[in-house]
Write a protein that holds these residues in place. Structure first.
Motif, PDB file in Angstrom:
ATOM      1  N   ILE A 159     -46.927   8.258  12.329  1.00  0.00           N
ATOM      2  CA  ILE A 159     -45.770   9.105  12.053  1.00  0.00           C
ATOM      3  C   ILE A 159     -44.480   8.364  12.373  1.00  0.00           C
ATOM      4  N   LEU A 160     -44.607   7.222  13.035  1.00  0.00           N
ATOM      5  CA  LEU A 160     -43.451   6.397  13.364  1.00  0.00           C
ATOM      6  C   LEU A 160     -43.873   4.939  13.300  1.00  0.00           C
ATOM      7  N   ASN A 161     -43.140   4.152  12.525  1.00  0.00           N
ATOM      8  CA  ASN A 161     -43.374   2.716  12.454  1.00  0.00           C
ATOM      9  C   ASN A 161     -42.015   2.034  12.587  1.00  0.00           C
ATOM     10  N   LEU A 162     -41.862   1.229  13.625  1.00  0.00           N
ATOM     11  CA  LEU A 162     -40.541   0.691  13.946  1.00  0.00           C
ATOM     12  C   LEU A 162     -40.012  -0.237  12.858  1.00  0.00           C
ATOM     13  N   GLN A 163     -40.882  -1.011  12.228  1.00  0.00           N
ATOM     14  CA  GLN A 163     -40.429  -1.892  11.154  1.00  0.00           C
ATOM     15  C   GLN A 163     -39.881  -1.060   9.987  1.00  0.00           C
TER      16      GLN A 163
END
Length: 374
Positions: A159-163
């Motif tokens: 649900i969250l991918n920093l890239q």
């Protein structure tokens, strides 16, 4: 019950990253995480799993793989954890890959499922357009959204991918010299988890499917040049400290590689924990659990309601907005409340989102996996 922090979806110099395994482990120790999982792109690197020690800290480094087809035939990326073998040769058919991994107790996590879609596109698109046409049109060598949503029995979704979030932030405004002077990084641009991924996750949960939520770093260094200066927008230390998977273990880590690996993957598979952006504020003291007739249950657990259950939420800050989500809808919302007891008397899944102010903006801080009641 022991709570540990896990950082997954990282790359070494074997694939897209710049650092060797030892350097990644040292950055992880500095960031204060307990487990680092390196998932090199289309290559499974064996013989690298071990504990690292420094001062009074220790870190367990584990290896997995990020599997995908090469552009232009790329239909999305999947993280394989606990597979113990090369999986890239199964990438042509996602369902075949999932089925093959399940034979070896492997975890299958859809990585950056809406990679390349901006927040404006997410809010403007209806569900069908978002899932099919818009996702397909966003495909490029740099954007890899997931295409095939007909798959079954996968473990979870990022649900969250920093890239991905960094790329989306860069589309809104490029980094410049002013960011250098105010010590702004790519992490400071984060506002919340992917709205599209949260929506899709709730769709699966409402349909009765057990799908866990995770965050990933996609550890690839980002830098830009401005006025002759190199600006380090995201590096390993920023990525490892920024967003974490907080995992609840039934048994504490012992220091034995084999038993600890099994312990960690067992809890990861169930989704026993929560995702947080610790860059905004440490989450020490946060609690989401429920007391039932059979005992206390945590995110990822299933329990019978019977005579009812008491949900307990503890928030370690005075200023926050806390939302309790039930079956995809906001059941209750509280502002600036630190301790929340609530009676659950309806079956279904319950999960929590917490938002806090950071740099004059309300931002997503904590996203728990659900507690399931029947």
């Amino acid at each position: 019950m022991q709570e540990i922090t896990v950082n997954l979806h990282n790359h070494s110099s074997f694939s897209r990253g710049e650092q060797k395994y030892h350097s990644l482990a040292q950055a992880g120790l500095t960031a204060g995480i307990d487990v680092l999982i390196v998932t090199d792109a289309n290559v499974y690197v064996s013989g690298k799993e071990q504990y690292y020690y420094r001062d009074e800290r220790r870190l367990l480094l584990l290896t997995g793989e990020e599997v995908f087809r090469s552009f232009p035939n790329d239909t999305g990326h999947m993280l394989i954890l606990n597979g113990g073998r090369e999986m890239a040769n199964q990438a042509d058919t996602p369902q075949q890959l999932i089925n093959f991994c399940s034979q070896w107790e492997g975890l299958t996590i859809i990585a950056h499922p809406f990679d390349g879609l901006t927040e404006r596109e997410v809010l403007a698109a209806n569900r069908e357009g978002l899932i099919s046409g818009r996702a397909d049109s966003a495909r490029s060598p740099l954007n890899s959204p997931w295409i095939n949503w007909e798959i079954q029995n996968f473990t979870g979704i990022e649900i969250l991918n920093l890239q991905s979030e960094y790329k989306t932030a860069g589309q809104r405004r490029r980094f410049g010299l002013s960011d250098f002077f105010i010590r702004s990084t790519g992490v400071d641009r984060l506002t919340h988890a992917s709205l599209a991924a949260l929506q899709k996750w709730d769709e699966f949960l409402i349909a009765g499917r057990r799908v866990a939520a995770y965050c990933g770093s996609a550890c690839v260094n980002f830098a830009q040049w401005a006025a002759g200066r190199r600006l380090e927008i995201l590096d390993e230390l920023h990525l490892f400290a920024a967003a974490k998977n907080h995992l609840y273990l039934s048994e504490p880590l012992s220091g034995d590689l084999e038993s600890d690996r099994a312990n960690i993957y067992r809890s990861l598979k169930l989704g026993r924990g929560f995702v947080s952006i610790d860059w905004f504020r440490p989450t020490d003291g946060f609690v989401f659990k429920a007391d039932t007739a059979m005992g206390t249950v945590y995110p990822g657990d299933r329990a019978a309601l019977d005579a009812g259950a008491t949900i307990k939420i503890e928030i370690p800050t005075e200023k926050s907005v806390c939302r309790l989500i039930h079956q995809g809808k906001i059941l209750r919302e509280w502002e600036n409340v630190r301790s929340i007891p609530l009676i659950a008397n309806r079956p279904g899944y319950y999960r929590v989102e917490v938002y806090i102010p950071y740099r004059f903006q309300l931002r997503g801080w904590i996203y728990t996996n659900p507690i399931y009641f029947y």
